[in-house]
Design a protein around this motif. Structure first.
Motif, mmCIF file in Angstrom:
data_model
loop_
_atom_site.group_PDB
_atom_site.id
_atom_site.type_symbol
_atom_site.label_atom_id
_atom_site.label_comp_id
_atom_site.label_asym_id
_atom_site.label_seq_id
_atom_site.Cartn_x
_atom_site.Cartn_y
_atom_site.Cartn_z
ATOM 1 N N PRO A 36 36.986 36.886 32.829
ATOM 2 C CA PRO A 36 37.367 37.278 34.180
ATOM 3 C C PRO A 36 36.352 38.202 34.852
ATOM 4 O O PRO A 36 36.339 38.307 36.072
ATOM 5 C CB PRO A 36 38.714 37.978 34.015
ATOM 6 C CG PRO A 36 39.074 37.924 32.605
ATOM 7 C CD PRO A 36 37.970 37.278 31.828
ATOM 8 N N MET A 37 35.504 38.847 34.087
ATOM 9 C CA MET A 37 34.476 39.678 34.696
ATOM 10 C C MET A 37 33.339 38.814 35.256
ATOM 11 O O MET A 37 32.540 39.279 36.062
ATOM 12 C CB MET A 37 33.931 40.702 33.691
ATOM 13 C CG MET A 37 35.003 41.681 33.211
ATOM 14 S SD MET A 37 35.914 42.492 34.553
ATOM 15 C CE MET A 37 34.705 43.669 35.082
ATOM 16 N N VAL A 38 33.280 37.566 34.829
ATOM 17 C CA VAL A 38 32.306 36.610 35.368
ATOM 18 C C VAL A 38 32.954 35.818 36.495
ATOM 19 O O VAL A 38 32.402 35.699 37.590
ATOM 20 C CB VAL A 38 31.789 35.661 34.261
ATOM 21 C CG1 VAL A 38 30.876 34.595 34.834
ATOM 22 C CG2 VAL A 38 31.079 36.462 33.171
ATOM 23 N N LEU A 39 34.116 35.264 36.228
ATOM 24 C CA LEU A 39 34.867 34.486 37.214
ATOM 25 C C LEU A 39 36.281 35.065 37.293
ATOM 26 O O LEU A 39 37.152 34.721 36.499
ATOM 27 C CB LEU A 39 34.904 33.011 36.806
ATOM 28 C CG LEU A 39 33.536 32.331 36.748
ATOM 29 C CD1 LEU A 39 33.637 30.950 36.116
ATOM 30 C CD2 LEU A 39 32.939 32.247 38.135
ATOM 31 N N PRO A 40 36.514 35.976 38.232
ATOM 32 C CA PRO A 40 37.788 36.695 38.301
ATOM 33 C C PRO A 40 39.025 35.815 38.398
ATOM 34 O O PRO A 40 40.108 36.245 38.022
ATOM 35 C CB PRO A 40 37.640 37.561 39.554
ATOM 36 C CG PRO A 40 36.177 37.730 39.724
ATOM 37 C CD PRO A 40 35.556 36.450 39.221
ATOM 38 N N ALA A 41 38.883 34.589 38.874
ATOM 39 C CA ALA A 41 40.051 33.712 38.981
ATOM 40 C C ALA A 41 40.673 33.419 37.622
ATOM 41 O O ALA A 41 41.806 32.958 37.556
ATOM 42 C CB ALA A 41 39.688 32.414 39.691
ATOM 43 N N LEU A 73 42.760 39.593 39.857
ATOM 44 C CA LEU A 73 42.731 39.244 41.282
ATOM 45 C C LEU A 73 43.676 40.127 42.089
ATOM 46 O O LEU A 73 43.342 40.529 43.207
ATOM 47 C CB LEU A 73 43.111 37.779 41.486
ATOM 48 C CG LEU A 73 42.069 36.734 41.127
ATOM 49 C CD1 LEU A 73 42.631 35.334 41.366
ATOM 50 C CD2 LEU A 73 40.786 36.929 41.901
ATOM 51 N N SER A 74 44.825 40.447 41.543
ATOM 52 C CA SER A 74 45.810 41.245 42.282
ATOM 53 C C SER A 74 45.319 42.661 42.543
ATOM 54 O O SER A 74 45.857 43.354 43.399
ATOM 55 C CB SER A 74 47.146 41.275 41.534
ATOM 56 O OG SER A 74 47.034 42.050 40.358
ATOM 57 N N GLN A 75 44.280 43.090 41.839
ATOM 58 C CA GLN A 75 43.733 44.433 42.025
ATOM 59 C C GLN A 75 42.577 44.467 43.038
ATOM 60 O O GLN A 75 42.047 45.532 43.323
ATOM 61 C CB GLN A 75 43.255 44.981 40.681
ATOM 62 C CG GLN A 75 44.393 45.159 39.690
ATOM 63 C CD GLN A 75 43.896 45.579 38.329
ATOM 64 O OE1 GLN A 75 42.949 46.343 38.219
ATOM 65 N NE2 GLN A 75 44.536 45.070 37.291
ATOM 66 N N PHE A 76 42.211 43.311 43.579
ATOM 67 C CA PHE A 76 41.119 43.268 44.551
ATOM 68 C C PHE A 76 41.530 43.981 45.838
ATOM 69 O O PHE A 76 42.686 43.930 46.246
ATOM 70 C CB PHE A 76 40.756 41.810 44.873
ATOM 71 C CG PHE A 76 39.690 41.250 43.991
ATOM 72 C CD1 PHE A 76 39.871 41.118 42.642
ATOM 73 C CD2 PHE A 76 38.489 40.836 44.536
ATOM 74 C CE1 PHE A 76 38.884 40.587 41.826
ATOM 75 C CE2 PHE A 76 37.497 40.308 43.741
ATOM 76 C CZ PHE A 76 37.687 40.181 42.384
ATOM 77 N N LEU A 126 43.692 31.729 45.942
ATOM 78 C CA LEU A 126 44.136 32.478 44.767
ATOM 79 C C LEU A 126 44.318 33.959 45.076
ATOM 80 O O LEU A 126 45.268 34.592 44.605
ATOM 81 C CB LEU A 126 43.147 32.295 43.612
ATOM 82 C CG LEU A 126 43.117 30.906 42.991
ATOM 83 C CD1 LEU A 126 41.935 30.771 42.027
ATOM 84 C CD2 LEU A 126 44.432 30.594 42.287
ATOM 85 N N LEU A 127 43.405 34.520 45.867
ATOM 86 C CA LEU A 127 43.540 35.927 46.252
ATOM 87 C C LEU A 127 44.809 36.145 47.070
ATOM 88 O O LEU A 127 45.568 37.087 46.824
ATOM 89 C CB LEU A 127 42.315 36.385 47.052
ATOM 90 C CG LEU A 127 41.065 36.668 46.238
ATOM 91 C CD1 LEU A 127 39.844 36.757 47.147
ATOM 92 C CD2 LEU A 127 41.232 37.947 45.419
ATOM 93 N N GLU A 128 45.040 35.275 48.045
ATOM 94 C CA GLU A 128 46.249 35.411 48.861
ATOM 95 C C GLU A 128 47.507 35.244 48.015
ATOM 96 O O GLU A 128 48.479 35.965 48.189
ATOM 97 C CB GLU A 128 46.226 34.430 50.023
ATOM 98 C CG GLU A 128 45.260 34.869 51.097
ATOM 99 C CD GLU A 128 45.413 34.098 52.397
ATOM 100 O OE1 GLU A 128 46.142 33.086 52.444
ATOM 101 O OE2 GLU A 128 44.771 34.528 53.369
ATOM 102 N N VAL A 162 46.562 39.601 47.901
ATOM 103 C CA VAL A 162 45.397 40.276 48.469
ATOM 104 C C VAL A 162 45.161 39.775 49.891
ATOM 105 O O VAL A 162 45.188 38.568 50.142
ATOM 106 C CB VAL A 162 44.135 40.014 47.608
ATOM 107 C CG1 VAL A 162 42.897 40.628 48.240
ATOM 108 C CG2 VAL A 162 44.343 40.539 46.194
ATOM 109 N N GLU A 163 44.930 40.706 50.802
ATOM 110 C CA GLU A 163 44.590 40.333 52.173
ATOM 111 C C GLU A 163 43.186 39.734 52.180
ATOM 112 O O GLU A 163 42.256 40.315 51.613
ATOM 113 C CB GLU A 163 44.622 41.559 53.079
ATOM 114 C CG GLU A 163 44.246 41.270 54.505
ATOM 115 C CD GLU A 163 44.157 42.518 55.364
ATOM 116 O OE1 GLU A 163 43.535 42.440 56.432
ATOM 117 O OE2 GLU A 163 44.700 43.574 54.958
#
Length: 144
Positions: free
Chosen positions: A53-58, A64-67, A90-92, A96-97
Motif C-alpha cells: 500500500p505504500m507503493v499503490l495505496p489502493a 485511503l481513508s486517511q488521505f 476509491l478515494l470517494e 475522502v473529498e
C-alpha cells in the motif's frame, strides 16, 4: 496527484496510449503492455511490490481513508487516466473529498510544458485547490 494513480494499471487507456505516442521519444524507454507500475525503473530499482500500500495505496482501504482532500489531474490520452479515474472512485468510496480535472487530447504529464494554455489552467486549479483547503485548515487551527 498529477497524472498519477493510486492503483496498478486498469482499464484500457494504458494499452491505447502507447500507439498514440508512436512518435514520442519516451516510447522506447517505456515497458510495453500488459504491465504493472512496478515494471517502471523507479519502482524496479527499489524492489517495490504492487501489493504494498505504500507503493499503490489502493491496496488498503484503511490507508485511503486517511488521505486528505485530494486533487487528481489527468488528460484523455494519459496512459494512466483509467487508473486515475479508479483512484478517484476509491478515494470517494473511502470518504475522502476529491476533485478531478481532465484535459482533452493531452498526454501524460502535459503540465511539464508551461507554455501550453492547459498547463496554465492546471496550475490555476492547483493554486485554487490548495488555497481552499489550506485556508480552511488554517482557519480551524487555534494559535499555539
Amino acid at each position: 496527484t498529477f497524472c498519477g494513480a493510486m492503483t496498478d494499471y486498469d482499464g484500457d487507456l494504458h494499452r491505447i496510449a502507447f500507439p498514440l505516442m508512436q512518435n514520442s521519444e519516451l516510447v522506447g524507454e517505456m515497458p510495453r503492455p500488459p504491465l504493472s507500475m512496478v515494471d517502471f525503473p523507479y519502482f524496479k530499482s527499489v524492489g517495490a511490490r504492487a501489493d504494498d500500500p505504500m507503493v499503490l495505496p489502493a491496496a488498503s482501504r484503511e490507508l485511503l481513508s486517511q488521505f486528505p482532500p485530494t486533487l487528481l489531474i489527468t488528460s484523455t490520452r494519459d496512459f494512466l487516466a483509467s487508473s486515475v479515474f479508479t483512484s478517484q472512485a476509491l478515494l470517494e468510496e473511502a470518504g475522502v473529498e476529491t476533485k478531478l480535472h481532465v484535459w482533452e487530447g493531452l498526454w501524460h504529464d502535459f503540465y511539464f510544458d508551461p507554455e501550453i494554455p492547459e498547463s496554465q489552467q492546471a496550475y490555476r486549479a492547483v493554486v485554487k485547490f490548495f488555497a481552499r483547503h489550506l485556508g480552511k485548515q488554517a482557519a480551524t487551527r487555534s494559535p499555539g
